[in-house]
Design a protein around this motif. Structure first.
Motif, PDB file in Angstrom:
ATOM      1  N   TYR A 346       0.859  -1.186   0.000  1.00  0.00           N
ATOM      2  CA  TYR A 346       0.000   0.000   0.000  1.00  0.00           C
ATOM      3  C   TYR A 346       0.892   1.232   0.000  1.00  0.00           C
ATOM      4  CZ  TYR A 346      -3.808   3.210   1.011  1.00  0.00           C
ATOM      5  OH  TYR A 346      -4.724   4.229   0.939  1.00  0.00           O
ATOM      6  N   ILE A 386      -4.732  -0.968   6.070  1.00  0.00           N
ATOM      7  CA  ILE A 386      -4.640   0.473   6.281  1.00  0.00           C
ATOM      8  C   ILE A 386      -5.912   0.995   6.950  1.00  0.00           C
ATOM      9  CG2 ILE A 386      -4.506   2.690   5.117  1.00  0.00           C
ATOM     10  CD1 ILE A 386      -1.862   1.183   5.318  1.00  0.00           C
ATOM     11  N   GLN A 387      -7.078   0.497   6.525  1.00  0.00           N
ATOM     12  CA  GLN A 387      -8.323   0.918   7.157  1.00  0.00           C
ATOM     13  C   GLN A 387      -8.343   0.535   8.630  1.00  0.00           C
ATOM     14  OE1 GLN A 387     -11.580  -0.700   4.914  1.00  0.00           O
ATOM     15  NE2 GLN A 387     -11.516   0.900   3.363  1.00  0.00           N
ATOM     16  N   SER A 388      -7.863  -0.681   8.928  1.00  0.00           N
ATOM     17  CA  SER A 388      -7.830  -1.124  10.318  1.00  0.00           C
ATOM     18  C   SER A 388      -6.904  -0.249  11.149  1.00  0.00           C
ATOM     19  CB  SER A 388      -7.370  -2.586  10.381  1.00  0.00           C
ATOM     20  OG  SER A 388      -7.211  -3.010  11.715  1.00  0.00           O
ATOM     21  N   GLU A 389      -5.716   0.041  10.593  1.00  0.00           N
ATOM     22  CA  GLU A 389      -4.774   0.901  11.316  1.00  0.00           C
ATOM     23  C   GLU A 389      -5.357   2.308  11.502  1.00  0.00           C
ATOM     24  OE1 GLU A 389      -1.141   0.834   9.136  1.00  0.00           O
ATOM     25  OE2 GLU A 389      -0.561  -1.158   9.833  1.00  0.00           O
ATOM     26  N   SER A 390      -6.010   2.810  10.459  1.00  0.00           N
ATOM     27  CA  SER A 390      -6.608   4.136  10.562  1.00  0.00           C
ATOM     28  C   SER A 390      -7.699   4.163  11.625  1.00  0.00           C
ATOM     29  CB  SER A 390      -7.187   4.559   9.205  1.00  0.00           C
ATOM     30  OG  SER A 390      -6.188   4.602   8.217  1.00  0.00           O
ATOM     31  N   TYR A 391      -8.493   3.068  11.665  1.00  0.00           N
ATOM     32  CA  TYR A 391      -9.557   3.009  12.670  1.00  0.00           C
ATOM     33  C   TYR A 391      -8.966   2.947  14.071  1.00  0.00           C
ATOM     34  CZ  TYR A 391     -13.695   1.427  15.193  1.00  0.00           C
ATOM     35  OH  TYR A 391     -14.734   1.321  16.081  1.00  0.00           O
ATOM     36  N   ASN A 393      -6.036   4.089  14.963  1.00  0.00           N
ATOM     37  CA  ASN A 393      -5.509   5.430  15.260  1.00  0.00           C
ATOM     38  C   ASN A 393      -6.636   6.394  15.619  1.00  0.00           C
ATOM     39  OD1 ASN A 393      -2.920   4.550  14.709  1.00  0.00           O
ATOM     40  ND2 ASN A 393      -2.978   5.203  12.575  1.00  0.00           N
ATOM     41  N   LEU A 394      -7.771   6.225  14.917  1.00  0.00           N
ATOM     42  CA  LEU A 394      -8.916   7.087  15.205  1.00  0.00           C
ATOM     43  C   LEU A 394      -9.442   6.834  16.619  1.00  0.00           C
ATOM     44  CD1 LEU A 394     -10.907   9.183  14.134  1.00  0.00           C
ATOM     45  CD2 LEU A 394     -12.313   7.298  13.267  1.00  0.00           C
TER      46      LEU A 394
END
Length: 661
Positions: A346, A386-391, A393-394
């Protein structure tokens, strides 16, 4: 002038018994090639008239008509010019017509020989709105295909008349063609249909093969899209990578029917990875789940980490492209005969790996479609990670925002209470002194002492705010020196005794001769003072506070301040060091304070290169606060200085010499 009339319509007027049929372009191509091959096989000096709609269609058949022109002088080719198609004689007659001519919508081929004849007269049907952009082979025509010599002669007569109008210079040659057509009779028994039939069957077989290939391609695409959709659906339904990987590895194994499929998380710098997600064809395939995959010695992984490109190996026993000897034992142990490795990438970052293993005795050649399918899944997995990491982090950011909101609320409540209370007292005392000039001297002194005490309380509150702000922003300049911890404890106890106006619990100082520590003396005494003040504040006068010290390894000295007071719930042992933390609600606490003392202690100890933590068995079980500071290095041993940022000088205290007890 363009000719607007249709050859097909004129032919139907001359032969009203004919009924047009519907043909697809692929069918017309097959018929045309079969008719041309019959000319090439039988010969006989026939008349051949071919009408191509456009020049580019003619160019695909130009070589064929050169071969036909070697067998007969009566060959005529018509087309709408696009580049270089113009009047001329190039082994055969070339007749261009205008693009607006009706012939640009038609497809004709007429062959009339001494003992055979056939014609194909068709007009293209207009596409419907939903058919615009369809494949070229799906174009449809309506027209006549027949061996009837009378119909063929009528069609030839119409086309020769058209040619005469386009090129009047060919009138003598056209007259010869007309005479040859009318003079020739056909003996149908002498007609050899084999070349035509063989060519027609060959073309139809080729068409069937192309159709089968197209169906396979569609099936592969459908399988790929179904698999990608299932992974996408899993991503939408869950942000848990483990759940997504489980779905992906299962679906991918079933889609490819490979012996083993594994997925694991990794980075380019990793030396190993644990296999957590696996799917196998059956139980006879050895499982890799839970095994550790060594990556450092794997030349395939190292190349993928560098190039981010897929690697497919048909036979690991004979491959010479990669250095597989360092992992030969692994290949043999897990029976990996053919190997496909696809990176999960990614934005140029390696996030994981998808591997397919063929474990049968015979090797397996990975197809391009399989590689593309796995790469599509790998792309989806990259998005999922990436979505999981972003979530995650969120969520962390939301927790931080919630903590900041709690801090803000606590700050408002605590500062409001801590400032309002002493201010109210000071105001009452000053108003009483101002309005009661006859107040007794003793009461006047009480009023002054109360106002001074609350003013000092406010000063300490403001000082704590300023101190913590300077520590957190890195505006402190540290002066490291070799210190005797026993002397620092004595100074902290002396400071505590001068500040307390209530009865203190029994304080036992059990710090004896200890190694010298490297720290800033003023700030170290500040930590001891605040920890002792905190212990005394939450311990009854009948309780006990103990100060101890002992080496923690060969590089750190650990200081412990224990008390028999209120204690701390185990779930709050980390939170007590947060800013504005209060065990009770700010307006209901039983001990005054801002909740900044322990936060200041943590900032100081971390800056000095140590650690600080709390221990307690729970409510009314007492508590122990521990912190470490570096021991002064021994001669000949290097000392690792702390990493800190220089900032403003701390408030200086007057150092006292140690007194004997």
């Amino acid at each position: 002038m363009p000719i607007s009339s249709s050859v097909l319509e004129e032919l139907l007027e001359r032969s009203p018994h004919l009924r047009p049929q519907l043909y697809f372009k692929s069918s017309l191509t097959a018929l045309s090639h079969a008719m041309e091959d019959q000319v090439l096989a039988v010969g006989g000096n026939p008349v051949v008239i071919a009408s191509f709609q456009k020049e580019r269609f003619y160019r695909q058949e130009a070589n064929r008509y050169r071969r036909i022109s070697a067998l007969t002088s009566q060959v005529y080719v018509l087309a709408a010019p696009e580049t270089s198609f113009m009047n001329g004689e190039d082994d055969y007659e070339i007749i261009p017509f205008e693009a607006a001519d009706q012939l640009s919508q038609e497809w004709h081929l007429v062959v009339i020989g001494p003992n055979y004849s056939t014609c194909l007269i068709c007009r293209e049907r207009s596409l419907l709105s939903h058919e615009v952009g369809a494949m070229d082979q799906s174009r449809r025509f309506e027209g006549i295909w027949t061996f009837d010599r009378e119909v063929c002669c009528a069609a030839a007569d119409i086309l020769l008349a058209r040619i005469g109008r386009y090129r009047s210079d060919l009138q003598p040659k056209l007259a010869e063609a007309t005479e040859r057509i009318s003079a020739t009779t056909v003996d149908m028994a002498a007609v050899a249909p084999d070349p035509f039939a063989q060519r027609l069957v060959t073309h139809l077989q080729a068409g069937q093969y192309k159709l089968l290939k197209a169906y396979r391609s569609i099936t592969t695409q459908e399988r790929r899209e179904r698999l990608v959709n299932s992974i996408t659906s899993a991503i939408r339904q869950s942000l848990d990578p483990a759940e997504i990987f489980q779905v992906a590895v299962k679906e991918l194994q079933q889609a490819t029917d490979v012996c083993r499929c594994i997925i694991y998380r990794c980075k380019a710098s990793d030396t190993s990875a644990e296999i957590l997600y696996e799917a196998r064809r059956d139980e006879q395939i050895v499982s890799l789940q839970g095994e550790t995959w060594q990556l450092q010695a794997n030349s395939l992984f190292q190349q993928i980490a560098e190039t981010h490109e897929t690697i497919a190996i048909t036979d690991t026993t004979t491959d010479r492209t990669f250095d597989l000897e360092p992992i030969r034992a692994v290949l043999d142990q897990w029976h990996i005969r053919s190997w496909l490795m696809v990176p999960v990438i990614y934005q140029g970052r390696l996030l994981g790996m998808v591997e397919l293993h063929h474990c049968m005795p015979s090797p397996y050649s990975w197809s391009e479609s399989e590689s593309m399918l796995v790469e599509a899944i790998a792309n989806q997995l990259g998005v999922a990670i990436i979505q999981s990491e972003s979530y995650a982090n969120l969520e962390d950011l939301n927790e931080q925002l919630a903590a900041l909101e709690r801090t803000r609320s606590n700050l408002i409540a605590i500062t409001g209470h801590e400032l309002r209370t002493p201010l109210s007292t000071i105001q009452v005392c000053l108003e009483s002194l101002a309005t009661e000039p006859d107040m007794p001297l003793e009461l006047r002194q009480v009023m002054l002492n109360t106002a001074l005490g609350d003013a000092d309380r406010m000063r300490k509150l403001v000082q704590d705010f300023i101190t913590l702000s300077r520590l957190e922003s890195g505006r402190v300049e540290w002066h490291l020196e070799s210190l005797d911890i026993e002397e620092c404890v004595y100074l902290a106890l002396s400071s505590l005794n001068t500040r307390q106006d209530t009865q203190l619990p029994d304080i036992k100082n059990e710090v004896t001769a200890m190694p010298l520590v490297r720290a800033d003396g003023e700030w170290l005494v500040e930590v001891l003072s605040k920890l002792l003040d905190n212990a005394c504040k939450f311990t009854e006068a009948e309780g006990t506070v103990v100060i101890e010290a002992h080496p923690n390894g060969d590089r750190m000295l650990e200081i412990t301040i224990s008390d028999t007071g209120r204690g701390i719930e185990p779930t709050q042992l980390e939170a007590v060091f947060d800013r504005f933390y209060q065990e009770e609600e700010s307006l209901r606490r039983t001990a005054s304070g801002t909740g900044l003392g322990l936060a200041i202690c943590r900032q100081i100890i971390l800056a000095l290169g140590g650690q600080i933590w709390a221990e307690s068995d729970g409510r009314d079980q007492g508590s122990q606060f521990h912190f470490t500071v570096p021991i002064v290095k021994e001669p000949g041993k290097p000392f690792l200085p702390m990493a800190s940022t220089p900032i403003a000088d701390p408030p200086k205290r007057k150092r006292r010499q140690k007194k004997s007890s």
